[in-house]
Design a protein around this motif. Structure first.
Motif, PDB file in Angstrom:
ATOM      1  N   ALA A   5      15.193  -6.430   6.380  1.00  0.00           N
ATOM      2  CA  ALA A   5      14.164  -5.411   6.233  1.00  0.00           C
ATOM      3  C   ALA A   5      13.807  -5.267   4.772  1.00  0.00           C
ATOM      4  O   ALA A   5      14.667  -5.376   3.898  1.00  0.00           O
ATOM      5  N   PRO A   6      12.517  -5.050   4.454  1.00  0.00           N
ATOM      6  CA  PRO A   6      12.108  -4.884   3.063  1.00  0.00           C
ATOM      7  C   PRO A   6      12.883  -3.773   2.393  1.00  0.00           C
ATOM      8  O   PRO A   6      13.162  -2.747   2.989  1.00  0.00           O
ATOM      9  N   THR A   7      13.235  -3.979   1.148  1.00  0.00           N
ATOM     10  CA  THR A   7      14.026  -2.984   0.434  1.00  0.00           C
ATOM     11  C   THR A   7      13.159  -1.914  -0.184  1.00  0.00           C
ATOM     12  O   THR A   7      13.668  -0.955  -0.737  1.00  0.00           O
ATOM     13  N   HIS A   8      11.824  -2.043  -0.094  1.00  0.00           N
ATOM     14  CA  HIS A   8      10.950  -1.089  -0.754  1.00  0.00           C
ATOM     15  C   HIS A   8      10.283  -0.150   0.236  1.00  0.00           C
ATOM     16  O   HIS A   8       9.248   0.438  -0.045  1.00  0.00           O
ATOM     17  N   CYS A   9      10.883  -0.045   1.442  1.00  0.00           N
ATOM     18  CA  CYS A   9      10.364   0.918   2.395  1.00  0.00           C
ATOM     19  C   CYS A   9      10.874   2.302   2.029  1.00  0.00           C
ATOM     20  O   CYS A   9      12.019   2.468   1.654  1.00  0.00           O
ATOM     21  N   VAL A  10      10.017   3.288   2.156  1.00  0.00           N
ATOM     22  CA  VAL A  10      10.422   4.663   1.920  1.00  0.00           C
ATOM     23  C   VAL A  10      10.016   5.478   3.115  1.00  0.00           C
ATOM     24  O   VAL A  10       9.180   5.078   3.907  1.00  0.00           O
ATOM     25  N   SER A  11      10.618   6.655   3.256  1.00  0.00           N
ATOM     26  CA  SER A  11      10.269   7.536   4.359  1.00  0.00           C
ATOM     27  C   SER A  11       8.798   7.902   4.288  1.00  0.00           C
ATOM     28  O   SER A  11       8.325   8.449   3.310  1.00  0.00           O
ATOM     29  N   LEU A  12       8.066   7.607   5.363  1.00  0.00           N
ATOM     30  CA  LEU A  12       6.642   7.917   5.359  1.00  0.00           C
ATOM     31  C   LEU A  12       6.415   9.417   5.300  1.00  0.00           C
ATOM     32  O   LEU A  12       5.393   9.886   4.806  1.00  0.00           O
ATOM     33  N   GLY A  13       7.379  10.171   5.825  1.00  0.00           N
ATOM     34  CA  GLY A  13       7.267  11.613   5.705  1.00  0.00           C
ATOM     35  C   GLY A  13       7.354  12.058   4.259  1.00  0.00           C
ATOM     36  O   GLY A  13       6.850  13.115   3.889  1.00  0.00           O
ATOM     37  N   GLY A  14       8.003  11.243   3.422  1.00  0.00           N
ATOM     38  CA  GLY A  14       8.157  11.603   2.024  1.00  0.00           C
ATOM     39  C   GLY A  14       7.002  11.150   1.158  1.00  0.00           C
ATOM     40  O   GLY A  14       6.983  11.411  -0.037  1.00  0.00           O
ATOM     41  N   TRP A 187       4.767  -9.257  -2.018  1.00  0.00           N
ATOM     42  CA  TRP A 187       3.586  -8.762  -1.301  1.00  0.00           C
ATOM     43  C   TRP A 187       3.366  -9.519   0.009  1.00  0.00           C
ATOM     44  O   TRP A 187       3.062  -8.905   1.040  1.00  0.00           O
ATOM     45  N   LEU A 188       3.539 -10.837  -0.012  1.00  0.00           N
ATOM     46  CA  LEU A 188       3.366 -11.622   1.207  1.00  0.00           C
ATOM     47  C   LEU A 188       4.428 -11.270   2.250  1.00  0.00           C
ATOM     48  O   LEU A 188       4.145 -11.182   3.446  1.00  0.00           O
ATOM     49  N   GLY A 189       5.664 -11.047   1.769  1.00  0.00           N
ATOM     50  CA  GLY A 189       6.732 -10.654   2.683  1.00  0.00           C
ATOM     51  C   GLY A 189       6.458  -9.301   3.317  1.00  0.00           C
ATOM     52  O   GLY A 189       6.685  -9.099   4.512  1.00  0.00           O
ATOM     53  N   GLY A 190       5.942  -8.374   2.496  1.00  0.00           N
ATOM     54  CA  GLY A 190       5.611  -7.050   3.020  1.00  0.00           C
ATOM     55  C   GLY A 190       4.477  -7.087   4.021  1.00  0.00           C
ATOM     56  O   GLY A 190       4.524  -6.433   5.075  1.00  0.00           O
TER      57      GLY A 190
END
Length: 236
Positions: A5-14, A187-190
């Motif tokens: 899983a991408p390491t740059h995901c953040v909580s969308l609620g945040g 960017w391509l991976g995301g």
């Protein structure tokens, strides 16, 4: 080989700045306390304390807001008919729809979080459960107090623009911090993760668009069994 899983995901609620979160909570409370159908029906202020609390807001701010509202007969028609308040509430409904759909996707596809630490996986699942539990609070208040279907759909278009705009801005900020803002591979991976395989947004698209359907309600996607299943696994 499994894709991490991408390491740059953040909580969308945040992704929503605290100001907008606070505005959403206060808008819901405004209609709760200024609409008789809400006070007489199942939508009581106590019923959304969990919503405001889980969103990270201090209920004293909400209570202060309610204590200082006009008290002319329990309802102030001038405030109730303020277009800005109606649009804010419709915006909250739209934002809650996005987070609810994404939460359902996370709970339905735990494999999407493979590669994250066990602690982060649990955090994401708990957050997804919390988003799902209150997914219809703002919507029910809107339907009872405003009920303008055309306004709900139009505002959702603006919510969509802002949702993806701020998601992009926050993603750029995180990548810049890690020195990967100009990394083509990142960017391509995301993009592949979101639109290719597994295609998080691609798979969520039908549920996103369901918001435009006549007679739509968040719990038409009845995922209570999915909630119970995830809660049991997390409580083990």
């Amino acid at each position: 080989m499994k894709m991490a899983a991408p390491t740059h995901c953040v909580s969308l609620g945040g992704l929503m700045p605290p100001f907008f979160v606070c505005a959403s909570v206060l808008t819901v409370c405004h209609f709760m306390t200024n609409c008789r159908i809400c006070q007489a029906g199942p939508f009581r202020l106590s019923g959304i304390r969990g919503y405001t609390g889980r969103t990270g807001e201090n209920l004293s701010d909400v209570e202060c807001f309610n204590n200082n509202k006009p008290t002319t007969g329990g309802r102030n028609d001038h405030q109730f008919h303020t277009g800005r308040r109606r649009r804010q509430l419709a915006g909250t409904c739209g934002a809650e729809h996005y987070t609810a759909v994404l939460a359902n996707a996370i709970l339905s596809h735990p494999e999407w979080m493979e590669g994250a630490t066990p602690t982060m996986q649990r955090l994401w699942r708990w957050h997804a459960i919390e988003e799902t539990e209150h997914k219809s609070v703002a919507f029910d208040v809107y339907r009872a107090c405003v009920g303008n279907e055309r306004l709900r759909r139009i505002v959702f278009l603006f919510v969509t623009w802002n949702f993806f705009k701020y998601t992009f801005i926050n993603t750029c900020s995180l990548l810049k911090t890690d020195g990967k803002l100009w990394s083509l591979k990142t960017w391509l991976g995301g993009l592949n993760f979101l639109w290719g395989k597994p295609g998080v947004l691609r798979k969520c698209l039908p549920e996103f668009l369901a918001y435009f359907r006549k007679g739509f309600h968040p719990w038409q996607q009845d995922n209570r069994r999915l909630l119970e299943h995830n809660l049991k696994e997390l409580e083990v």
